[in-house]
Design an enzyme around this catalytic site. Structure first.
Site, short mmCIF file in Angstrom:
data_model
loop_
_atom_site.label_atom_id
_atom_site.label_comp_id
_atom_site.label_asym_id
_atom_site.label_seq_id
_atom_site.Cartn_x
_atom_site.Cartn_y
_atom_site.Cartn_z
N GLY A 30 0.69 -1.76 -0.08
CA GLY A 30 -0.38 -0.40 0.02
C GLY A 30 1.05 1.08 0.07
N ASP A 87 0.21 3.39 3.77
CA ASP A 87 -0.68 3.98 3.21
C ASP A 87 -1.70 4.35 4.56
OD1 ASP A 87 -1.52 1.76 4.13
OD2 ASP A 87 -2.03 0.82 2.09
N ASP A 89 -4.96 2.20 10.83
CA ASP A 89 -6.52 1.85 11.24
C ASP A 89 -6.30 1.28 12.58
OD1 ASP A 89 -9.26 0.93 10.87
OD2 ASP A 89 -8.94 -0.22 9.44
N PHE A 142 -14.28 2.77 4.38
CA PHE A 142 -13.75 2.15 3.55
C PHE A 142 -12.64 2.66 2.31
CE2 PHE A 142 -11.84 -1.82 0.67
CZ PHE A 142 -10.43 -1.87 1.01
N VAL A 143 -11.29 2.72 2.02
CA VAL A 143 -11.47 3.40 0.51
C VAL A 143 -10.21 3.23 0.04
CG1 VAL A 143 -11.40 6.14 2.52
CG2 VAL A 143 -9.22 4.59 1.95
N ASP A 164 -5.46 -0.62 -2.06
CA ASP A 164 -6.14 -1.40 -2.83
C ASP A 164 -7.81 -1.83 -2.50
OD1 ASP A 164 -4.75 -3.57 -0.74
OD2 ASP A 164 -5.79 -4.74 -2.18
N ARG A 186 -4.64 0.01 -6.94
CA ARG A 186 -3.27 0.95 -6.13
C ARG A 186 -3.14 1.86 -7.31
NH1 ARG A 186 -2.46 -2.05 -2.44
NH2 ARG A 186 -1.98 -4.25 -2.69
P1 5GP Z 1 -3.94 -1.11 10.85
O1 5GP Z 1 -2.74 -2.49 10.41
O2 5GP Z 1 -3.88 0.01 11.15
O3 5GP Z 1 -5.70 -1.64 10.66
O4 5GP Z 1 -4.28 -1.44 8.92
C1 5GP Z 1 -3.17 -1.44 8.24
C2 5GP Z 1 -3.58 -2.20 6.66
O5 5GP Z 1 -4.54 -1.92 6.93
C3 5GP Z 1 -2.82 -0.38 5.79
O6 5GP Z 1 -1.84 -0.60 5.23
C4 5GP Z 1 -3.81 -1.10 4.65
O7 5GP Z 1 -3.62 -2.06 3.30
C5 5GP Z 1 -5.18 -2.02 5.35
N1 5GP Z 1 -6.34 -0.56 5.62
C6 5GP Z 1 -6.52 -0.39 6.73
N2 5GP Z 1 -7.60 0.46 6.17
C7 5GP Z 1 -7.82 -0.04 4.95
C8 5GP Z 1 -9.36 0.83 3.80
O8 5GP Z 1 -9.52 1.88 4.29
N3 5GP Z 1 -9.10 0.91 2.60
C9 5GP Z 1 -7.85 -0.18 2.22
N4 5GP Z 1 -7.68 -0.40 0.76
N5 5GP Z 1 -6.82 -0.55 2.71
C10 5GP Z 1 -6.79 -0.72 4.24
MG MG Z 2 -1.17 -1.81 3.61
#
Ligand code: 5GP
Ligand code: MG
Length: 198
Positions: free
Chosen positions: A50, A106, A109, A159-160, A166, A172
């Site tokens: 990402g 990227d 979350d 979700f974006v 992606d 992407r």
């Molecule tokens: P975390 O581990 O903080 O939950 O998430 C990080 C990873 O989840 C990011 O690197 C990304 O790949 C994916 N992710 C989290 N939220 C989104 C979203 O809204 N859209 C997309 N496409 N990927 C997300």
């Molecule tokens: Mg990622």
């Protein structure tokens, strides 16, 4: 070309302007650190996949002698839109002691991805360790608290896709940050078998 896009949250121009600002701040902060030891190396670590697009743009705003080392983390198997925990895929960059490290992702979350990468890199005792993300979802999304020094934009809990992010491997290359139509997500979930996305 992208009929599944619903609404645009951030335009190309907004993203480009913000990436320039971030680059300026990051270069200033790293240069400041290097006053103590001008020979300390600067290592940029993008979290694949990402962070690819942000990294390509951001490093060209950093007039520094730097090297790139990637780390792959997967959290979203196939056509799912919520985190399933983070796992390092392949090798973690080594020999970071005494270096100035910047992790790029990227989006922040749940915090599991960056939390894990930061923890493993911190064990190597870099001279400094900072993190930059383009997007940050609200604090209520966090399962793990992580400090991130540079944030492009705070966005709502949606979700974006686009600009590196992606859905099931696609979008992407969409140049803006946008949401998908709910029917596109439902259709993809029906059509795909679980795979592994990074
Ligand atoms: P975390 O581990 O903080 O939950 O998430 C990080 C990873 O989840 C990011 O690197 C990304 O790949 C994916 N992710 C989290 N939220 C989104 C979203 O809204 N859209 C997309 N496409 N990927 C997300
Ligand atoms: Mg990622």
């Amino acid at each position: 070309m992208f009929p599944e896009i619903d609404h645009i949250l951030l335009s190309r121009e907004q993203i480009a302007a913000r990436v320039r600002d971030l680059g300026e701040r990051i270069a200033k902060d790293i240069n400041n650190d290097r006053l103590a030891d001008a020979d300390a190396e600067v290592v940029i670590i993008p979290i694949l996949t990402g962070a690819l697009v942000l990294t390509a743009d951001l490093i060209r705003e950093l007039p520094l002698r730097l090297s790139l080392r990637v780390v792959a983390v997967s959290s979203y198997p196939g056509a799912s839109i919520s985190s399933k925990g983070a796992k390092i895929r392949g090798e973690l960059p080594q020999n970071l002691a005494g270096k100035h490290v910047l992790i790029i992702d990227d989006i922040l979350d749940s915090g599991q991805t960056i939390g894990l990468v930061k923890e493993l890199i911190a064990e190597q005792r870099p001279a400094s360790l900072r993190t930059c993300v383009l997007l940050r979802k609200p604090e209520t999304c966090r399962m793990r608290h992580v400090d991130v020094e540079y944030v492009g934009f705070d966005i709502p809990n949606e979700f974006v896709v686009g600009y590196g992010l992606d859905y099931d491997g696609f979008y992407r290359n969409y140049p803006q940050i946008a949401t998908l139509k709910p029917e596109a997500i439902a259709a993809a979930s029906r059509a795909t078998k679980p795979g592994s996305s990074q």
